[in-house]
Design an enzyme around this catalytic site. Structure first.
Site, PDB file in Angstrom:
ATOM      1  N   SER A  67       0.799  -1.236   0.000  1.00  0.00           N
ATOM      2  CA  SER A  67       0.000   0.000   0.000  1.00  0.00           C
ATOM      3  C   SER A  67       0.824   1.275   0.000  1.00  0.00           C
ATOM      4  O   SER A  67       0.268   2.359  -0.202  1.00  0.00           O
ATOM      5  CB  SER A  67      -0.956   0.008   1.198  1.00  0.00           C
ATOM      6  OG  SER A  67      -1.991  -0.921   1.008  1.00  0.00           O
ATOM      7  N   LYS A 114       0.428   3.362  -2.993  1.00  0.00           N
ATOM      8  CA  LYS A 114      -0.747   4.224  -3.153  1.00  0.00           C
ATOM      9  C   LYS A 114      -0.387   5.706  -3.073  1.00  0.00           C
ATOM     10  O   LYS A 114      -1.112   6.553  -3.596  1.00  0.00           O
ATOM     11  CB  LYS A 114      -1.794   3.864  -2.089  1.00  0.00           C
ATOM     12  CG  LYS A 114      -2.330   2.446  -2.256  1.00  0.00           C
ATOM     13  CD  LYS A 114      -3.203   2.007  -1.074  1.00  0.00           C
ATOM     14  CE  LYS A 114      -3.625   0.547  -1.223  1.00  0.00           C
ATOM     15  NZ  LYS A 114      -4.397   0.072  -0.049  1.00  0.00           N
ATOM     16  N   TYR A 127      -4.187  -2.414  -9.993  1.00  0.00           N
ATOM     17  CA  TYR A 127      -4.062  -2.314  -8.534  1.00  0.00           C
ATOM     18  C   TYR A 127      -3.154  -3.408  -7.960  1.00  0.00           C
ATOM     19  O   TYR A 127      -2.225  -3.128  -7.205  1.00  0.00           O
ATOM     20  CB  TYR A 127      -5.457  -2.379  -7.903  1.00  0.00           C
ATOM     21  CG  TYR A 127      -5.441  -2.405  -6.397  1.00  0.00           C
ATOM     22  CD1 TYR A 127      -5.170  -1.249  -5.667  1.00  0.00           C
ATOM     23  CD2 TYR A 127      -5.686  -3.582  -5.691  1.00  0.00           C
ATOM     24  CE1 TYR A 127      -5.145  -1.266  -4.281  1.00  0.00           C
ATOM     25  CE2 TYR A 127      -5.667  -3.609  -4.310  1.00  0.00           C
ATOM     26  CZ  TYR A 127      -5.395  -2.448  -3.616  1.00  0.00           C
ATOM     27  OH  TYR A 127      -5.355  -2.479  -2.249  1.00  0.00           O
ATOM     28  N   TYR A 154      -4.200   3.245   8.062  1.00  0.00           N
ATOM     29  CA  TYR A 154      -5.511   2.627   8.245  1.00  0.00           C
ATOM     30  C   TYR A 154      -6.123   3.089   9.567  1.00  0.00           C
ATOM     31  O   TYR A 154      -6.038   4.268   9.905  1.00  0.00           O
ATOM     32  CB  TYR A 154      -5.405   1.095   8.157  1.00  0.00           C
ATOM     33  CG  TYR A 154      -4.630   0.634   6.952  1.00  0.00           C
ATOM     34  CD1 TYR A 154      -5.039   1.013   5.668  1.00  0.00           C
ATOM     35  CD2 TYR A 154      -3.484  -0.142   7.076  1.00  0.00           C
ATOM     36  CE1 TYR A 154      -4.318   0.599   4.549  1.00  0.00           C
ATOM     37  CE2 TYR A 154      -2.775  -0.556   5.958  1.00  0.00           C
ATOM     38  CZ  TYR A 154      -3.196  -0.178   4.698  1.00  0.00           C
ATOM     39  OH  TYR A 154      -2.490  -0.570   3.600  1.00  0.00           O
ATOM     40  N   VAL A 173       1.319  -3.754   3.974  1.00  0.00           N
ATOM     41  CA  VAL A 173       1.302  -5.026   4.702  1.00  0.00           C
ATOM     42  C   VAL A 173       2.506  -5.912   4.384  1.00  0.00           C
ATOM     43  O   VAL A 173       2.676  -6.971   4.975  1.00  0.00           O
ATOM     44  CB  VAL A 173      -0.016  -5.814   4.492  1.00  0.00           C
ATOM     45  CG1 VAL A 173      -1.187  -5.041   5.060  1.00  0.00           C
ATOM     46  CG2 VAL A 173      -0.224  -6.168   3.029  1.00  0.00           C
TER      47      VAL A 173
END
Length: 309
Positions: free
Chosen positions: A64, A67, A191, A243, A261
């Protein structure tokens, strides 16, 4: 003046006995095979000086953290129009929550949870075949890091594609609400592949340097984004980058950061440095347990919190 190499070495030394703590991201089978007893730190100052310790040259799946870079690309393509499709608020829910997406009619809460990043991937895909969009993302990251060796770990991409049922559900949900413009399998192809990009701490710290330097790449002298956009990306990282552990990270570390992660975290000390840490074991929120501890110590010893010393 603080000797940054001494700080990095002391943080690594103080946490060395804890290497291996945390839980691997075993819901992605390929990530469950990683040796947990690894820990790296790399800090790159805005003049390009590198300070590193431990496994800072070992490549890992950035997941992530990618992103941040796709968000930068999407904002470059459609600017603030992105916010019609993705929110800017912390989620307070798990990064792959489907409940919130239904309540909010297919508009993800922010660009760093899975649904938000899938919507961002849809923006990056516009006008491209999936393979071209993936290539654009990889080339952008290579440009930022000044390193042509950065590549996708295809084993991880395959593993995610084969097991990413919840992401398939999130994407179909958004498509049903009219918030995806391309076929679900094309968007997810982009993605899954950008999440599977592999980088070392040193490469990642270099790639994030534009966010520590008011949107400029201090090594090439070129502008990546405007200073106001860099500031806003940093703000989103501070609020949403970990998160539902984002508030705790801001409280303990006080720096914009984005976790993945795969066990990596990219943190930004605006005007000072870009920092990447990696240790595969995760805490209960899916953030690197040792990486978070390392950044907390680093912020204490440098006084680099954005909230003041």
């Amino acid at each position: 003046m603080t000797d940054l190499q001494d700080v990095v070495d002391s943080v690594y030394h103080d946490l060395a006995d804890r290497i291996g703590e945390g839980k691997l991201a075993d819901y992605i089978p390929e990530l469950a095979t990683i040796d947990p007893k690894q820990f790296g730190i790399a800090l790159v100052t805005t003049d390009g000086t590198v300070h590193a310790a431990g496994d800072a040259e070992t490549s890992f799946s950035i997941q992530s953290i990618s992103k941040v870079f796709t968000l930068t690309l999407a904002l470059g393509k459609i600017g603030d129009g992105l916010w019609k499709r993705v929110g800017r608020e912390p989620s307070g829910n798990a990064f792959n929550s489907i409940v919130q997406l239904e309540q909010e009619k297919g508009k993800p809460r922010n660009p760093f949870i899975n649904a938000g990043a899938i919507a961002v991937a849809d923006v990056v895909l516009a006008g491209h075949l999936p393979k071209e969009a993936i290539g654009e993302i990889v080339q952008f990251i290579r440009h930022l890091a000044d390193d042509e060796s950065i590549a996708i770990d295809h084993n991880v991409a395959r593993s995610e594609t084969q097991t990413g049922y919840r992401n398939v559900a999130l994407a179909n949900f958004m498509r049903a609400f009219g918030n995806l413009n391309h076929p679900v399998e094309h968007v997810l192809g982009v993605y899954f592949h950008h999440c599977a990009i592999a980088m070392s701490c040193r490469q990642l710290a270099h790639a994030g340097l534009y966010l520590a330097s008011a949107g400029r790449n201090p090594l090439s002298g070129g502008s990546v984004v405007s200073s106001s956009r860099a500031r806003r990306i940093n703000a989103l990282m501070l609020m949403c980058g970990h998160y539902d552990g984002s508030g705790d990270f801001a409280y303990r570390v006080g720096l914009p950061g984005k976790s993945g992660v795969g066990g990596g975290i990219l943190a930004i000390a605006p005007g000072k440095a870009s920092i990447a840490v990696w240790s595969p074991g995760l805490n209960e929120n899916g953030n690197s347990l040792l990486g978070s501890a390392a950044l907390e110590l680093l912020a204490q010893r440098t006084g680099w919190s954005v909230f003041g010393q």
